[in-house]
Design a protein around this motif. Structure first.
Motif, mmCIF file in Angstrom:
data_model
loop_
_atom_site.group_PDB
_atom_site.id
_atom_site.type_symbol
_atom_site.label_atom_id
_atom_site.label_comp_id
_atom_site.label_asym_id
_atom_site.label_seq_id
_atom_site.Cartn_x
_atom_site.Cartn_y
_atom_site.Cartn_z
ATOM 1 N N ASP A 156 0.811 -1.222 0.000
ATOM 2 C CA ASP A 156 0.000 0.000 0.000
ATOM 3 C C ASP A 156 0.842 1.270 0.000
ATOM 4 N N TRP A 157 2.168 1.137 0.114
ATOM 5 C CA TRP A 157 3.019 2.323 0.181
ATOM 6 C C TRP A 157 2.909 3.175 -1.076
ATOM 7 N N ASN A 158 2.737 2.546 -2.230
ATOM 8 C CA ASN A 158 2.668 3.277 -3.498
ATOM 9 C C ASN A 158 1.236 3.470 -3.987
ATOM 10 N N ARG A 159 0.293 3.333 -3.068
ATOM 11 C CA ARG A 159 -1.105 3.529 -3.436
ATOM 12 C C ARG A 159 -1.367 4.961 -3.883
ATOM 13 N N VAL A 160 -2.142 5.097 -4.955
ATOM 14 C CA VAL A 160 -2.543 6.420 -5.425
ATOM 15 C C VAL A 160 -3.787 6.838 -4.651
ATOM 16 N N PRO A 161 -3.803 8.062 -4.077
ATOM 17 C CA PRO A 161 -4.983 8.496 -3.328
ATOM 18 C C PRO A 161 -6.257 8.354 -4.149
ATOM 19 N N GLY A 162 -7.335 7.912 -3.505
ATOM 20 C CA GLY A 162 -8.595 7.702 -4.199
ATOM 21 C C GLY A 162 -9.425 8.964 -4.299
ATOM 22 N N ASP A 163 -10.711 8.775 -4.600
ATOM 23 C CA ASP A 163 -11.597 9.917 -4.792
ATOM 24 C C ASP A 163 -11.788 10.740 -3.523
ATOM 25 N N ASP A 164 -11.533 10.121 -2.354
ATOM 26 C CA ASP A 164 -11.712 10.858 -1.108
ATOM 27 C C ASP A 164 -10.533 11.770 -0.797
ATOM 28 N N ALA A 165 -9.481 11.689 -1.626
ATOM 29 C CA ALA A 165 -8.290 12.545 -1.497
ATOM 30 C C ALA A 165 -7.561 12.337 -0.179
ATOM 31 N N LYS A 166 -7.837 11.228 0.505
ATOM 32 C CA LYS A 166 -7.166 10.963 1.765
ATOM 33 C C LYS A 166 -5.723 10.561 1.495
ATOM 34 N N ILE A 167 -4.795 11.237 2.149
ATOM 35 C CA ILE A 167 -3.387 10.946 1.937
ATOM 36 C C ILE A 167 -2.967 9.773 2.817
ATOM 37 N N SER A 168 -1.738 9.315 2.621
ATOM 38 C CA SER A 168 -1.216 8.220 3.439
ATOM 39 C C SER A 168 0.046 8.690 4.142
ATOM 40 N N ALA A 169 0.606 7.812 4.963
ATOM 41 C CA ALA A 169 1.856 8.138 5.648
ATOM 42 C C ALA A 169 2.959 8.477 4.656
ATOM 43 N N ARG A 170 2.880 7.934 3.439
ATOM 44 C CA ARG A 170 3.917 8.206 2.440
ATOM 45 C C ARG A 170 4.027 9.706 2.158
ATOM 46 N N GLU A 171 2.889 10.369 2.009
ATOM 47 C CA GLU A 171 2.916 11.802 1.714
ATOM 48 C C GLU A 171 3.448 12.611 2.907
ATOM 49 N N VAL A 172 3.118 12.175 4.114
ATOM 50 C CA VAL A 172 3.622 12.878 5.291
ATOM 51 C C VAL A 172 5.132 12.679 5.414
ATOM 52 N N VAL A 173 5.596 11.444 5.201
ATOM 53 C CA VAL A 173 7.038 11.173 5.229
ATOM 54 C C VAL A 173 7.756 11.991 4.171
ATOM 55 N N ILE A 201 0.988 22.938 6.560
ATOM 56 C CA ILE A 201 -0.326 22.314 6.706
ATOM 57 C C ILE A 201 -0.608 21.468 5.473
ATOM 58 N N LEU A 202 -0.895 20.197 5.687
ATOM 59 C CA LEU A 202 -1.171 19.276 4.586
ATOM 60 C C LEU A 202 -2.676 19.077 4.435
ATOM 61 N N GLU A 203 -3.097 18.945 3.190
ATOM 62 C CA GLU A 203 -4.498 18.671 2.918
ATOM 63 C C GLU A 203 -4.572 17.856 1.638
ATOM 64 N N GLY A 204 -5.342 16.790 1.660
ATOM 65 C CA GLY A 204 -5.495 15.969 0.470
ATOM 66 C C GLY A 204 -6.162 16.748 -0.654
ATOM 67 N N VAL A 205 -5.697 16.524 -1.861
ATOM 68 C CA VAL A 205 -6.244 17.219 -3.026
ATOM 69 C C VAL A 205 -7.056 16.224 -3.857
ATOM 70 N N PRO A 206 -8.333 16.484 -4.062
ATOM 71 C CA PRO A 206 -9.149 15.570 -4.869
ATOM 72 C C PRO A 206 -8.590 15.462 -6.284
ATOM 73 N N PRO A 207 -8.732 14.307 -6.933
ATOM 74 C CA PRO A 207 -8.255 14.153 -8.310
ATOM 75 C C PRO A 207 -8.974 15.103 -9.245
ATOM 76 N N THR A 208 -8.262 15.574 -10.246
ATOM 77 C CA THR A 208 -8.879 16.469 -11.222
ATOM 78 C C THR A 208 -9.859 15.704 -12.090
ATOM 79 N N THR A 209 -10.860 16.403 -12.551
ATOM 80 C CA THR A 209 -11.862 15.792 -13.432
ATOM 81 C C THR A 209 -11.775 16.423 -14.800
ATOM 82 N N ASP A 210 -12.038 15.636 -15.806
ATOM 83 C CA ASP A 210 -11.998 16.147 -17.188
ATOM 84 C C ASP A 210 -13.203 17.029 -17.467
#
Length: 254
Positions: free
Chosen positions: A209-226, A245-254
């Motif tokens: 799960d370390w290389n997981r791409v954030p999903g639609d909820d834009a929730k980040i993982s420990a990887r981004e904090v590290v 201050i960190l905040e998850g960014v939702p994926p862009t939409t076409d």
């Protein structure tokens, strides 16, 4: 978030980094990644077995040796003893990451007095005393950093989601501690930063799960904090990062 790890590797090579709460979660992940990039890690935490497991993982990944120092942030005696051991081994500390802090949830009227006292003591008093006790070692370094991992729970007016009143109070205490310490150490050459991550997934560098791409909820993982912590540590000394201050960014939409 990605950083240039080649730069981080050059900047962290040989740095002695002390991490509280290093036996699990974010502290474990940071210790492993920092060691991967040449840092000499000092692992502080309550559970010696968990710390030894992190040290074994680091050694298996690259042969680096870590210093394991049991330390209970809720005990003044334990903190004092641990910091003495750290400085007796080597009088220099290049970075201190104040990561250890207990999680506590529940309504105020449902939490015991002991839980309230221990939560605030470990997160606030513990962080302050560890910093004070290791400050002589940080003063021996020409590239010292003190980074406190707070939480968006410590940002005034932020969305008050999970966690309890004592937990929020402790995180605001850590925030004030970092602000005042930064002002007090101005001109000393020691950079002081506070990092405020939101709720994040506990991904581990050894897991898929370390290389997981954030999903639609834009929730980040420990990887981004590290990655953020590594970025601060590797940044040129002409730059400082008082508040991040960190905040998850939702994926862009076409």
């Amino acid at each position: 978030m990605q950083i240039g790890f080649s730069t981080a590797e050059q900047s962290l090579q040989g740095k002695r980094i002390a991490i509280t709460g290093a036996g699990r979660g974010l502290g474990r992940a940071l210790a492993i990644v920092a060691a991967d990039h040449g840092a000499k890690t000092v692992l502080l935490g309550r559970d010696p077995g968990a710390l030894e497991d992190v040290a074994d993982t680091i050694r298996e990944r690259g042969g680096a040796q870590s210093m394991v120092v049991p330390c209970d942030l809720g005990s003044l005696e334990s903190i004092t003893s641990a910091c003495d051991v750290v400085l007796q081994k080597n009088p220099r500390v290049d970075a201190l990451i104040n990561n250890g802090a207990p999680w506590l949830e529940g309504r105020l009227d449902q939490i015991s007095d002991m839980q309230i006292a221990s939560t605030v003591a470990a997160a606030v008093t513990g962080s302050i005393i560890v910093t004070k006790r290791l400050l002589p070692g940080l003063c021996q370094s020409d590239c010292a950093d003190i980074i406190t991992v707070v939480s968006t729970s410590g940002v005034p007016g932020w969305d008050l989601g999970g966690g309890s009143v004592p937990f929020y109070a402790a995180k605001h205490g850590q925030s004030g501690f970092s602000d005042k310490l930064r002002n007090e150490l101005k001109g000393s050459g020691i950079r002081v930063s506070a990092v405020y991550p939101p709720d994040f997934d506990d991904a581990d560098p050894t897991g898929s799960d370390w290389n997981r791409v954030p999903g639609d909820d834009a929730k980040i993982s420990a990887r981004e904090v590290v990655s953020t912590l590594m970025f601060i540590l590797a940044a040129p000394r002409t730059c400082s990062f008082p508040v991040v201050i960190l905040e998850g960014v939702p994926p862009t939409t076409d």
